[in-house]
Design a protein around this motif. Structure first.
Motif, PDB file in Angstrom:
ATOM      1  N   ALA A  53      -5.140  -0.069  -5.993  1.00 53.13           N
ATOM      2  CA  ALA A  53      -4.857  -0.272  -4.577  1.00 53.13           C
ATOM      3  C   ALA A  53      -5.544  -1.514  -4.024  1.00 53.13           C
ATOM      4  O   ALA A  53      -4.934  -2.313  -3.305  1.00 53.13           O
ATOM      5  CB  ALA A  53      -5.277   0.957  -3.774  1.00 53.13           C
TER       6      ALA A  53
ATOM      7  N   LEU B  33       2.575   1.764  -3.375  1.00 55.51           N
ATOM      8  CA  LEU B  33       1.645   2.326  -4.360  1.00 55.51           C
ATOM      9  C   LEU B  33       1.416   3.817  -4.104  1.00 55.51           C
ATOM     10  O   LEU B  33       1.328   4.619  -5.029  1.00 55.51           O
ATOM     11  CB  LEU B  33       0.327   1.557  -4.293  1.00 55.51           C
ATOM     12  CG  LEU B  33      -0.641   1.752  -5.471  1.00 55.51           C
ATOM     13  CD1 LEU B  33      -1.484   0.494  -5.671  1.00 55.51           C
ATOM     14  CD2 LEU B  33      -1.578   2.936  -5.232  1.00 55.51           C
TER      15      LEU B  33
ATOM     16  N   GLU C 194       0.816  -1.206   0.000  1.00 56.70           N
ATOM     17  CA  GLU C 194       0.000   0.000   0.000  1.00 56.70           C
ATOM     18  C   GLU C 194       0.857   1.267   0.000  1.00 56.70           C
ATOM     19  O   GLU C 194       0.568   2.234  -0.712  1.00 56.70           O
ATOM     20  CB  GLU C 194      -0.933  -0.011   1.213  1.00 56.70           C
ATOM     21  CG  GLU C 194      -2.026  -1.074   1.129  1.00 56.70           C
ATOM     22  CD  GLU C 194      -2.936  -1.070   2.340  1.00 56.70           C
ATOM     23  OE1 GLU C 194      -2.546  -0.481   3.373  1.00 56.70           O
ATOM     24  OE2 GLU C 194      -4.035  -1.649   2.254  1.00 56.70           O
TER      25      GLU C 194
ATOM     26  N   ARG D  24       8.199   2.682 -10.134  1.00 54.96           N
ATOM     27  CA  ARG D  24       7.235   1.704 -10.644  1.00 54.96           C
ATOM     28  C   ARG D  24       7.778   1.026 -11.906  1.00 54.96           C
ATOM     29  O   ARG D  24       7.637  -0.194 -12.074  1.00 54.96           O
ATOM     30  CB  ARG D  24       5.898   2.374 -10.944  1.00 54.96           C
ATOM     31  CG  ARG D  24       5.171   2.888  -9.707  1.00 54.96           C
ATOM     32  CD  ARG D  24       3.805   3.454 -10.052  1.00 54.96           C
ATOM     33  NE  ARG D  24       3.131   3.978  -8.868  1.00 54.96           N
ATOM     34  CZ  ARG D  24       1.857   4.352  -8.833  1.00 54.96           C
ATOM     35  NH1 ARG D  24       1.110   4.249  -9.923  1.00 54.96           N
ATOM     36  NH2 ARG D  24       1.316   4.815  -7.720  1.00 54.96           N
TER      37      ARG D  24
ATOM     38  N   GLY E 268      -1.936   1.522 -10.394  1.00 57.47           N
ATOM     39  CA  GLY E 268      -2.608   2.262  -9.335  1.00 57.47           C
ATOM     40  C   GLY E 268      -3.807   1.550  -8.737  1.00 57.47           C
ATOM     41  O   GLY E 268      -4.670   2.176  -8.114  1.00 57.47           O
TER      42      GLY E 268
ATOM     43  N   ALA F 267      -3.894  -4.645  -5.506  1.00 57.28           N
ATOM     44  CA  ALA F 267      -2.551  -4.847  -4.975  1.00 57.28           C
ATOM     45  C   ALA F 267      -2.611  -5.420  -3.568  1.00 57.28           C
ATOM     46  O   ALA F 267      -1.825  -6.304  -3.210  1.00 57.28           O
ATOM     47  CB  ALA F 267      -1.782  -3.523  -4.976  1.00 57.28           C
TER      48      ALA F 267
ATOM     49  N   ILE G 135       0.432  -2.375  -8.844  1.00 55.84           N
ATOM     50  CA  ILE G 135       1.024  -1.140  -8.335  1.00 55.84           C
ATOM     51  C   ILE G 135       1.210  -0.136  -9.464  1.00 55.84           C
ATOM     52  O   ILE G 135       0.886   1.049  -9.330  1.00 55.84           O
ATOM     53  CB  ILE G 135       2.368  -1.432  -7.633  1.00 55.84           C
ATOM     54  CG1 ILE G 135       2.126  -2.210  -6.335  1.00 55.84           C
ATOM     55  CG2 ILE G 135       3.121  -0.135  -7.340  1.00 55.84           C
ATOM     56  CD1 ILE G 135       3.404  -2.677  -5.658  1.00 55.84           C
TER      57      ILE G 135
END
Length: 224
Positions: A195, A105, A102, A113, A193, A198, A190
């Motif tokens: 969340a 990200l 978390e 990334r 985006g 992930a 990730i």
């Protein structure tokens, strides 16, 4: 500021202890020192060409990491994990690694990334080539980049002993394809985006690692 002789001696002792700790940890994670193996301070100090003081400090540090257990009349022995140990390790690991994903990200830069995606591409290439050493190298690099992306040094400090403690298990794993595939999925989530995705993938990844640890240690895939 001038460094005194006592301070220099202290720095030397710490560096020797770190060297000894790295040697012992490597021998444990590679299987040279098996669970239950007794580590003799005098023999190791003679082999490394150092006094017993830094060896003793190294063993104390490895005890904190969970690699070493100090037993009456036997001294330092390599820890033999039991199912209860794994339960505790993976409960903590799940909480920390989900938080790691978390934060990665949330705080990871576009460049970071992209770097994570490159690592999983290399990991997949190494897997296809059958190069186990390279797979393990990129496996470790994946987690290194991920923790860097959190920009949280305290989380890195908390995660390191957990990963070190189980590293030897995954070096013995003869089928890393599932782990590599999950790394790729986490990196993609990730990078995009996602969340929620992930987080779910991180939880599943810890569960996979837990089953693998059970199989390698206890020849089962059950829960602790």
């Amino acid at each position: 500021m001038t460094t005194t002789g006592d301070e220099n001696l202290g720095l030397t002792q710490r560096s020797l202890a770190e060297r000894a700790r790295d040697v012992i940890r490597e021998r444990i994670t590679t299987g040279t020192y098996q669970p239950g193996y007794r580590i003799k301070e005098r023999e190791l100090s003679e082999e490394l060409g150092i006094s017993r003081i830094p060896v003793r400090e190294a063993l104390a540090g490895l005890k904190t990491e969970g690699f070493i257990t100090l037993q009456p009349r036997r001294g330092a022995v390599v820890t033999e994990l039991v199912p209860e140990d794994l339960r505790e390790i993976f409960e903590l690991r799940e909480a920390l690694e989900v938080q790691e994903v978390e934060l990665a990200l949330r705080h990871g830069s576009p460049e970071e990334r992209a770097k994570l995606l490159r690592v999983v591409e290399k990991e997949q290439s190494a897997l296809k080539s059958g190069n186990g050493d390279l797979v393990r190298r990129y496996n470790a690099e994946f987690h290194e980049v991920l923790i860097q992306m959190t920009h949280n040094s305290l989380l890195a400090t908390l995660l390191e002993p957990l990963r070190n403690r189980l590293n030897w298990l995954f070096k013995q794993n003869d089928d890393p394809s599932i782990i590599c595939g999950e790394h790729s999925e986490i990196a993609q989530a990730i990078a995009s985006g996602d969340a929620e995705g992930a987080r779910a993938l991180a939880e599943a990844h810890v569960a996979t690692s837990r089953r693998l640890a059970h199989r390698l240690l206890f020849n089962d895939g059950g829960e602790a």
